[in-house]
Design a protein around this motif. Sequence first.
Motif, short mmCIF file in Angstrom:
data_model
loop_
_atom_site.label_atom_id
_atom_site.label_comp_id
_atom_site.label_asym_id
_atom_site.label_seq_id
_atom_site.Cartn_x
_atom_site.Cartn_y
_atom_site.Cartn_z
N SER A 37 0.83 -1.20 0.00
CA SER A 37 0.00 0.00 0.00
C SER A 37 0.87 1.26 0.00
N ASP A 39 0.02 4.28 2.19
CA ASP A 39 -0.50 5.24 3.16
C ASP A 39 0.63 5.85 3.98
N TRP A 41 1.67 5.34 6.98
CA TRP A 41 2.51 4.36 7.70
C TRP A 41 3.56 3.76 6.75
N ARG A 42 3.12 3.43 5.52
CA ARG A 42 4.06 2.85 4.53
C ARG A 42 5.13 3.87 4.15
N ASP A 116 6.48 -6.45 8.28
CA ASP A 116 5.15 -6.06 8.80
C ASP A 116 4.15 -7.21 8.66
N ARG A 117 3.47 -7.30 7.53
CA ARG A 117 2.49 -8.40 7.37
C ARG A 117 3.23 -9.67 7.01
N PRO A 166 -2.09 -9.10 10.07
CA PRO A 166 -2.40 -8.22 11.21
C PRO A 166 -3.88 -8.24 11.56
N ARG A 170 -4.57 -9.46 15.25
CA ARG A 170 -5.06 -8.42 16.17
C ARG A 170 -6.41 -8.86 16.72
N TRP A 194 -8.55 -1.49 6.16
CA TRP A 194 -7.47 -0.55 6.51
C TRP A 194 -7.76 0.89 6.07
N ASP A 261 -1.25 1.98 15.37
CA ASP A 261 -0.13 2.49 14.56
C ASP A 261 0.66 3.53 15.35
N TYR A 284 2.80 0.61 16.44
CA TYR A 284 3.05 -0.50 15.53
C TYR A 284 4.29 -0.13 14.73
C1 FRU Z 1 -0.55 0.34 6.60
C2 FRU Z 1 -1.27 -0.54 7.52
C3 FRU Z 1 -1.17 -0.03 8.92
C4 FRU Z 1 -1.37 -1.26 9.66
C5 FRU Z 1 -0.54 -2.20 8.85
C6 FRU Z 1 -0.87 -3.62 8.97
O1 FRU Z 1 -0.62 -0.13 5.30
O2 FRU Z 1 -2.61 -0.64 7.14
O3 FRU Z 1 -2.07 0.96 9.21
O4 FRU Z 1 -1.02 -1.21 10.99
O5 FRU Z 1 -0.70 -1.80 7.56
O6 FRU Z 1 -0.12 -4.37 8.11
#
Ligand code: FRU
Length: 523
Positions: A37, A39, A41-42, A116-117, A166, A170, A194, A261, A284
């Motif tokens: 993605s 966003d 966070w990425r 992450d994932r 996640p 979670r 998400w 996050d 996170y």
């Molecule tokens: C970002 C996100 C975060 C979330 C994570 C989970 O792409 O959606 O908001 O914690 O991925 O993988």
Amino acid sequence: MSRPVFFLLCAGLVGCLIGCSSHRPSPQYRIGVSQCSDDAWRQRMNYELQRELIFHPELSLHIRQASDNSDTQCQQIDSFIAERVDLLIVSPNEAEEVKPAVSRAYDAGIPVIVADRQVSGEKWTAFIGGDNYAVGQLMAQWLLSIVPEGRPLRVLEIQGLPGSTPMVWRHKGMMDSLQGHPEVQIVASACGAWFRENARVVTDSLLALYPNVDAIVAQNDQMAIGAYEAIQHLKGRVKKEASVHSLNTTANKDIKIMGVDGIVDEGGGVEALLNKEIDMTATYPSRGDLVIQTAVKILHGEPFEREVVLPTVLIDRDAAFPMQQIADEIDRQIAVSEELESRYNRLWDTARAQRIALILLVFFLLLLVVLAVVLYRVYRYSLRVKREREEHARIVAQQQKQLEDMTAALERTKAEQSVDERFVEQLQNTIERHLNDSEFSVESLSEEMNMSRAQLFRKTKTLMGVSPVELIRHIRLRKAKQMLLNTDMTIQQVAYSVGFTSPSYFSKCYRELFGSLPTARGK
Ligand code: FRU
């Protein structure tokens, strides 16, 4: 300077210039990053990945993002395989769907770091990611902490993308922790995948169905903010449509919201806490720096930890402010270090330029020295040539002069000779004219030649080697010899006709001169 020394200097100079031209090693390893993605966070994770490259100039990063689409992500991974990247970092959109592409990369011998994932199966080299089960446990912990007196807490759950780990962990962490706690009731769970927008829509619908909700747990901060927006929207509607009872109930309540996050960037969870949009979040961590450090270890064949699970903590509004302050301070420090880095680079570039300039200067100085030597030699050579030319010209002039002198002398001699010749001729003619005159003497001859006897004597002696007397006699006798040869005249007749008075004297003189008597008649 000898030629080999000069060429050695040139080679050294070229070497130095090449050495100076690249001060940072060019990347040897290409790393492909497949993000599910794009966003906030990425973007933070990508930023952390990039920043760590300051310490690893041997790496180059190639980031692609799949816009939350597993098929797109598989294609992007396949193109990284085709490009033969040295290592792959993957944050899989969905564990099952992305598994085949990740396995293909792994089977192709490309080390894969899952970040992450998680992905299904075991075909990956390392994993670095947050503790999603612990995140779920923190959600439950928070819910239990806000249970009202005397009645259960009614909760809505807004989940992430089904199929992403996640989302699964979670939820599981939360549900496991809520086992044996009937005071917390999860009245409904819905998918927000998400996205903030999705969460706003599902919250809106769920609140219509469950107006008595006390709290909402969203599996990330963006969806938590979406839920808050849905509630605000509802409150706005209530003001206009006061008669709608169910809306009224919800609008009058203070629904608590939690997300996940806790990023400090603009639009992130910490800002939402400070803006009182949400009440709680859990960190996170993305730790892009650690991902790169692990990649370096793998590429260099060093030992590394196969699975790193990052811890998580709760952040409430009280913690948000200092956290924001600390994050701002860190940002300032980063800005300072970035400025220092760019100044360092500029300084380095200046130093490099100066080094090149210095080398060029030394080179040109050497060139000047060589030129000066060459010019000096040329100058000396031309001086020598000039001197030789002058010497040559001098010799030629000298010879010319000698030639001229000789020519003049010759001319002079010629002139003198012709004067003498003419004198001899005149002398002979005069004598021959008086040949039969026995009275013709040296006195008569010198008178006719207009000279004194002494002058005449010197001249005949010099030019003919005889005295005037001898000359007169010799001419008489030569004439007599001709006559004796060519005529029938008698010796007496001949003697008288050439001026002799006595034939016997004539015979005597004749024999003295020719070695024979006149009677031989010239034979
Ligand atoms: C970002 C996100 C975060 C979330 C994570 C989970 O792409 O959606 O908001 O914690 O991925 O993988």
